[in-house]
Scaffold this motif. Structure first.
Motif, PDB file in Angstrom:
ATOM      1  N   ASP A 115      34.645  23.365 -61.470  1.00  0.00           N
ATOM      2  CA  ASP A 115      33.873  24.047 -62.572  1.00  0.00           C
ATOM      3  C   ASP A 115      33.472  22.864 -63.536  1.00  0.00           C
ATOM      4  O   ASP A 115      34.081  21.909 -64.212  1.00  0.00           O
ATOM      5  N   LEU A 151      26.129  12.759 -71.376  1.00  0.00           N
ATOM      6  CA  LEU A 151      27.262  12.735 -72.190  1.00  0.00           C
ATOM      7  C   LEU A 151      27.675  14.159 -72.442  1.00  0.00           C
ATOM      8  O   LEU A 151      27.127  15.058 -72.553  1.00  0.00           O
ATOM      9  N   GLY A 152      29.145  14.119 -72.351  1.00  0.00           N
ATOM     10  CA  GLY A 152      29.794  15.542 -72.811  1.00  0.00           C
ATOM     11  C   GLY A 152      29.936  16.287 -71.586  1.00  0.00           C
ATOM     12  O   GLY A 152      30.630  17.382 -71.670  1.00  0.00           O
ATOM     13  N   TYR A 167      31.230  17.204 -67.619  1.00  0.00           N
ATOM     14  CA  TYR A 167      32.239  16.706 -66.653  1.00  0.00           C
ATOM     15  C   TYR A 167      32.422  17.998 -65.897  1.00  0.00           C
ATOM     16  O   TYR A 167      32.112  18.924 -66.269  1.00  0.00           O
ATOM     17  N   ALA A 210      42.089  17.981 -63.581  1.00  0.00           N
ATOM     18  CA  ALA A 210      42.098  19.155 -64.875  1.00  0.00           C
ATOM     19  C   ALA A 210      41.877  20.526 -64.618  1.00  0.00           C
ATOM     20  O   ALA A 210      41.258  21.313 -64.959  1.00  0.00           O
ATOM     21  N   GLY A 243      44.841  15.799 -63.973  1.00  0.00           N
ATOM     22  CA  GLY A 243      44.100  14.825 -63.580  1.00  0.00           C
ATOM     23  C   GLY A 243      43.039  14.755 -64.649  1.00  0.00           C
ATOM     24  O   GLY A 243      42.437  15.702 -65.107  1.00  0.00           O
ATOM     25  N   LEU A 244      42.391  13.224 -64.436  1.00  0.00           N
ATOM     26  CA  LEU A 244      41.304  13.247 -65.265  1.00  0.00           C
ATOM     27  C   LEU A 244      40.131  14.055 -64.694  1.00  0.00           C
ATOM     28  O   LEU A 244      39.783  13.883 -63.651  1.00  0.00           O
ATOM     29  N   PRO A 245      39.107  14.767 -65.643  1.00  0.00           N
ATOM     30  CA  PRO A 245      38.171  15.324 -65.194  1.00  0.00           C
ATOM     31  C   PRO A 245      37.241  14.128 -64.608  1.00  0.00           C
ATOM     32  O   PRO A 245      37.289  13.009 -64.723  1.00  0.00           O
ATOM     33  N   VAL A 299      34.122  11.169 -65.944  1.00  0.00           N
ATOM     34  CA  VAL A 299      34.485  10.348 -67.206  1.00  0.00           C
ATOM     35  C   VAL A 299      34.659   9.075 -67.070  1.00  0.00           C
ATOM     36  O   VAL A 299      34.082   8.341 -67.778  1.00  0.00           O
ATOM     37  N   THR A 321      32.484  13.638 -75.863  1.00  0.00           N
ATOM     38  CA  THR A 321      31.314  13.172 -76.559  1.00  0.00           C
ATOM     39  C   THR A 321      31.744  12.416 -77.893  1.00  0.00           C
ATOM     40  O   THR A 321      31.048  11.261 -77.966  1.00  0.00           O
ATOM     41  N   LEU A 344      46.844  18.346 -69.249  1.00  0.00           N
ATOM     42  CA  LEU A 344      46.097  18.884 -67.858  1.00  0.00           C
ATOM     43  C   LEU A 344      45.008  18.029 -67.486  1.00  0.00           C
ATOM     44  O   LEU A 344      44.846  17.355 -66.515  1.00  0.00           O
ATOM     45  N   CYS A 379      44.758  14.787 -68.793  1.00  0.00           N
ATOM     46  CA  CYS A 379      45.230  13.513 -68.725  1.00  0.00           C
ATOM     47  C   CYS A 379      44.345  12.612 -69.865  1.00  0.00           C
ATOM     48  O   CYS A 379      43.939  11.494 -69.833  1.00  0.00           O
TER      49      CYS A 379
END
Lengths: 569, 102
Positions: free
Chosen positions: A390, A436-437, A439, A460, A480-482, A485, B63, B90, B92
């Protein structure tokens, strides 16, 4: 494609309703103008009679209500060709009958279903533009047909029927209104008569966007090539008679010779009734239904001639879920390409044959293009990789990222059996690609039928859920980290034990974030409840799990919604 | 989404309230423009008044982090509500931001 975007006039006294409709129509590429009641709308239409392709009209409004405005519109030669889609919170049979009798193109019940709103609006505009083209053709044709006294014609295809309708309409005084009526009956003779497509079949073809394709295919069969529509024209002192005969087995025309309120919400099946009301003084079928005789009375004082004909629905059959004509061709193409990224029905059938697991998915975007994607990665005869991703945001930007992801995933097959390594690899490749921004969240897991486990890693995502055969739901962990990133992100590998008959369920956050009609979000607990409840009817696919919620979900969706079920053997 | 910026000796704090959703990207961008224009070494985002945040909100925070990092500015997230904290966990985000829970 039309040169300028189609324009809709949205008339509703409730600001919120106007905004919802406008947001949907604009997202689909239409221009919109709004009015707060019938008086204001009448003023706008009077000042700009040639500026609108469709009117969306609320029924209950102060000052001048929808019915009053509709009646005025239909009595005005400058405006009576614009299709009017009525909306009503009160889907009462009487209301619908009254509206349709007054010339409404369609009835939409509130709360509005976004998909239906767009498909009906699209069809109304297509009808309107087709009607304008027919009239334009009519204007260009010679008036020599007015000299026609008696004639016999035959045609086989829809295009030939169209050409003949334009020419024959010229033989009559009310050519403008007659052309659409003849065109409707000619289409009916080809599709229902000679080609034998019945009401239900047409509904299915329309839904599958294969209507025209099917017509062409059937015309090319020995039966299609051998069948003709015969048209006899006979001018008499007081009018013109048309006898249209097809070579089919006939049909139950009695069910369709008036617009029943029950079918006001059906996507097609009103052509005959509309044809009757267009310009014909009478329309009579023979018993079998394969021959129809139409009478057009002449004489300017004839009541029928004075009655302004209602706007037609000659091509309601083109109602489809596809984006409207005003969405650029590129976007339509992109949508087609995006749908092709999803696993095909054949690949799901092949997986079921090889592994015995049954996969099903629900994929619904909040705009023409979506930011969700799912896929599968066969590993061997006992293991299958499944993933669901997603991208942040939705619409074009997110959709473009799904194409990126699809390519990246294809390059990660060497680690397809190692979920954590798989996610880390996809992440490594995405970092630097995403602006930027932006993910992505993602879940990748391996269904291992030999080991009896679902090993997965998450970035995530909402947690994967497993419904055991006893109905108990086990929740995994989606933390989990997206992706995209940090290049150095690492992912944990987790495990849910599988058992025979279990149902694995994954969904994007669009599901939990979706609002029900009562204004409450489904939430994570609600998703689990849906899965639990589906055990009661032994539901083993996404339709069975989601149906109770999808029936009461607020549309337009706030976010793309994808859900995936994997039923273990 | 609604916001205000409170300046203090510890640096400016962006106080968010209501909901942070996809549709609020522009207003959030405006808010962080103002926040970072203070040119203080640390900024904070007070999330106590934020009743709901969707995944697009995570993107907005990323951002902010990225722009702040480029400007050499540290970012703390303060007092997220239970729902917002669950989303931050979620994703992290504890590994990306200093999160001070209320």
């Amino acid at each position: 494609m039309s040169a300028a975007p189609a324009r809709a006039l949205v008339v509703d006294d409730e600001r919120m309703n106007r905004e919802v409709i406008v947001a949907n129509l604009r997202a689909a590429g239409f221009e919109t103008v709004t009015a707060e009641d019938g008086v204001q709308a009448w003023g706008i239409l009077n000042a700009h009679p040639n500026s609108f392709d469709v009117i969306l009209l609320d029924r209950r409004m102060p000052r001048m209500n929808g019915m009053e405005l509709l009646t005025r519109l239909k009595a005005d030669e400058r405006l009576n060709h614009i299709p009017v889609i009525m909306q009503t919170a009160y889907a009462e049979t009487e209301d619908i009958s009254e509206g349709i009798t007054a010339g409404a193109y369609y009835y939409l019940a509130k709360p509005l279903d976004r998909r239906l709103l767009l498909s009906v609006t699209e069809a109304a505009i297509a009808d309107h533009q087709r009607r304008l083209r027919l009239q334009d053709d009519l204007d260009k044709r010679t008036t020599a047909m007015r000299l026609l006294d008696r004639g016999r014609f035959r045609f086989r295809t829809l295009d030939e029927g169209h050409t003949l309708a334009v020419a024959l309409a010229r033989a009559c005084p009310q050519a403008r209104h007659l052309v659409a009526g003849l065109s409707e009956l000619f289409t009916n003779a080809v599709e229902h008569g000679n080609l034998g497509i019945d009401f239900d079949e047409k509904a299915e073809l329309v839904a599958a966007k294969r209507w025209r394709q099917e017509i062409e295919a059937r015309l090319d069969t020995p039966r299609g090539r051998g069948r003709w529509v015969d048209v006899q024209v006979d001018r008499q002192a007081d009018g013109v008679r048309f006898v249209i005969r097809d070579q089919g087995d006939g049909f139950n025309w009695r069910a369709f010779d008036r617009i029943s309120p029950e079918r006001a919400f059906a996507p097609h099946g009103r052509g005959i009734a509309l044809a009757r009301r267009l310009a014909f003084t009478s329309v009579e079928f023979n018993d079998a239904g394969n021959e129809v005789t139409c009478w057009v009375a002449s004489g300017g004082n004839d009541a029928q001639a004075e009655t302004p004909p209602s706007v037609t629905c000659t091509e309601a059959a083109v109602i489809s879920e596809a984006p409207p004509e005003t969405v650029s061709e590129e976007i339509q193409l992109a949508r087609t390409m995006q749908m092709e990224l999803l696993p095909s029905a054949q690949s799901l059938a092949e997986i079921e044959r090889r592994l015995g697991v049954r996969l099903s998915a629900h994929f619904e975007t909040s705009s023409t293009l979506g930011g969700d994607l799912w896929g599968l990665q066969p590993i061997d005869d006992g293991r299958l990789g499944l993933w669901l991703a997603d991208f942040s945001g939705h619409g074009l930007t997110a959709a473009l990222n799904t194409f990126r992801l699809h390519s990246l995933v294809a390059n990660c097959t060497p680690v397809a059996d190692m979920p954590a390594a798989f996610l880390a690899e996809v992440n490594r490749r995405l970092v630097g690609l995403l602006p930027l921004g932006q993910y992505a969240t993602m879940l990748y897991g391996v269904v291992d039928l030999v080991a009896g486990s679902f090993r997965y890693a998450a970035a995530a995502m909402p947690p994967p859920l497993l419904r055991r055969p006893d109905g108990q739901v086990v929740r995994g962990d989606g933390a989990g980290l997206p992706l995209g990133v940090s290049a150095h992100a690492v992912y944990a590998e987790r495990n849910i034990p599988l058992c025979p008959g279990a149902l694995l369920f994954m969904a994007s956050d669009g599901l939990a974030d979706s609002m029900a009609l009562d204004g409450n979000r489904l939430g994570a607990a609600g998703v689990e409840s849906l899965l639990e409840a589906s055990a009661r009817n032994l539901g083993k696919d996404t339709d069975a799990v989601l149906a109770p919620f999808l029936a009461q979900i607020q549309r337009p969706l706030r976010d793309d919604l994808t859900a995936l079920c994997c039923a273990c053997p | 989404m609604k916001y205000r910026i409170i300046d203090s000796d510890a640096g400016p704090t962006l106080v968010l309230s209501d909901q942070l959703l996809f549709d609020h990207r522009d207003i959030f961008d405006t808010a962080i423009d103002k926040l970072l224009a203070r040119k203080q070494p640390f900024v904070a985002v007070d999330m106590a008044g934020l009743t709901y945040m969707d995944s697009a909100g995570l993107g907005m925070l990323l951002t902010l982090r990225d722009r702040a990092e480029h400007a050499g500015i540290g970012v703390s997230l303060l007092r997220p509500s239970k729902d917002v904290a669950e989303l931050l966990d979620l994703a992290c985000f504890g590994s990306l931001f200093t999160i001070e829970r209320g």
